[in-house]
Design an enzyme around this catalytic site. Structure first.
Site, short mmCIF file in Angstrom:
data_model
loop_
_atom_site.label_atom_id
_atom_site.label_comp_id
_atom_site.label_asym_id
_atom_site.label_seq_id
_atom_site.Cartn_x
_atom_site.Cartn_y
_atom_site.Cartn_z
N ASP A 90 -14.80 44.82 -0.03
CA ASP A 90 -15.13 43.54 -0.66
C ASP A 90 -14.66 43.50 -2.11
OD1 ASP A 90 -16.35 42.64 1.67
OD2 ASP A 90 -18.29 43.48 1.11
N ASN A 127 -9.04 45.40 7.48
CA ASN A 127 -8.75 46.83 7.33
C ASN A 127 -8.07 47.28 8.62
OD1 ASN A 127 -10.80 47.30 9.26
ND2 ASN A 127 -12.34 47.69 7.68
#
EC number: 2.7.1.15
Length: 383
Positions: free
Chosen positions: A330, A260
């Site tokens: 996830d 990220n």
């Protein structure tokens, strides 16, 4: 997802690969009750080591959209090697200041961990999924087994260790859905053999795609990535977990790096506030040998950077209400992996992953929020 898709396309068909699994571990328990708080403290019986072959992998899918799975046992599975945690959720209005005590509205213990999250996501998306990981012989371990089996994940390669507790995490969930997390590694980080068992590595080599994260030792990830590369199996490394530098030896055997924004900044030492800054940080990852970088941008969506090509951007698919963002990353990564191994285009993979993540944030808890395949396809058809 590497420089050109050829370098990470699934190689040898499943039916042509070795199915020798003489040492596969099989669960000695079959637990199907829902997970919840206040789990009794008991010891799980050790698993029996029985010779067994891969089960017939039948996927039921009736929705004619985005090249749904073929429904045949010839599908090479998604193999997730990684962590499994008991996530201890506390709901708070705000984070405590230094030296301050705040009261939580509620508390609950749910199964989680980046590896287990991604494995259950694969199972919920109706794709054959195996999980390779470790738990302790404790109540939290039972929680993990229940969640993985409930998500349709094959747990033959889930090992129980005697000397370490199951990994766990404290998730401080604020009223706006944002969260802060503290992780205790436990069996995720300790008790691994110096060399992974041959049957574990054989499962990796027979995969269609492999997912890794950084909540287990780098040495284990390196062994897995090397085994996958030797068999022509693509590897996605989710950068979430440890904040230490990623070993170059690991990066050399990864096809797709998926951080990220904050992880990308930490790994490269560069700013990632603007898209231009993100592009420069990704270029540094390319210099380290990673051909493709899949960046999760939170509310700004995601972007896939392939070396030498223009990035592909994907906006978020707006959620009706954001309840909990804990498992969103996830979910996105695992959904992308499923779409990729099914042969979808990069644009379709990004869109499929965005839809899965949109559904995930609307439910509290990581594993409980993993969406069913039909829900993802229905959402995509509605927009």
């Amino acid at each position: 997802m590497s420089g050109s898709m050829t370098s990470i396309s699934p190689s040898t068909p499943w039916t042509q690969r070795s199915q020798s699994n003489s040492n596969h571990r099989q669960s000695a328990v079959n637990l199907k009750s829902p997970t919840n708080l206040s789990i009794p403290n008991f010891i799980i019986p050790s698993r029996r080591k029985n010779p067994k072959s891969f089960p017939s992998l039948i996927v039921n899918s009736t929705t004619e959209s985005l090249n749904q799975p073929t429904g045949k046992s010839t599908q090479a599975p998604l193999v997730v090697v990684g962590s499994a945690n008991a996530d201890i959720y506390v709901e708070i209005d705000r984070l405590p200041k230094e030296g301050e005590t705040v009261s939580a509205k509620t508390g609950q213990t749910l199964a989680g961990g980046k590896g287990a999250n991604q494995a259950v996501c694969g199972g919920m998306l109706s794709y054959p999924t195996y999980f390779v990981g470790q738990i302790g012989k404790d109540a939290h371990g039972k929680l993990i087994i229940e969640a993985l089996e409930g998500g349709g994940v094959h747990i033959d390669h889930l090992n129980e260790v005697s000397d370490e507790p199951t990994g766990h995490a404290v998730v401080m969930l604020q009223s706006d859905g944002q969260n802060s997390i503290i992780i205790v590694g436990g069996a995720n980080m300790c008790g691994w053999p110096e060399n992974l068992a041959n049957d574990d590595l054989e499962t990796v080599k027979n995969a269609g795609i492999v997912l890794l994260q950084r909540e287990i030792p780098d040495s284990i990830n390196i062994q897995v990535a090397k085994a996958a590369r030797s068999a022509g199996v693509p590897v996605i490394l989710d950068a979430g977990g440890m904040d230490s530098p990623i070993p170059v030896e690991l990066l050399k055997h990864v096809d797709i790096l998926s951080p990220n924004e904050s992880e990308l900044a930490r790994l490269t030492g560069m700013e990632t506030e603007s898209f231009e800054q993100i592009s420069l940080a990704v270029a540094k990852c390319h210099q380290l040998g990673v051909k493709e970088v899949l960046v999760k941008l939170g509310g700004r969506g995601s972007a896939l950077f392939t070396e030498g090509k223009e990035p592909i951007k994907q906006s978020i698919i707006e959620a009706k209400k954001v309840i909990d963002t804990t498992g969103a990353g996830d979910t996105f990564t695992a959904a992308y992996a499923v779409a990729f191994v099914e042969g979808k285009t990069k644009v379709e993979c990004l869109r499929f992953a965005a839809a899965a993540a949109s559904l995930c944030v609307q439910v509290k808890g990581a594993i409980p929020s993993m969406p069913h395949r039909k829900a993802v396809l229905d959402l995509l058809q509605s927009i």
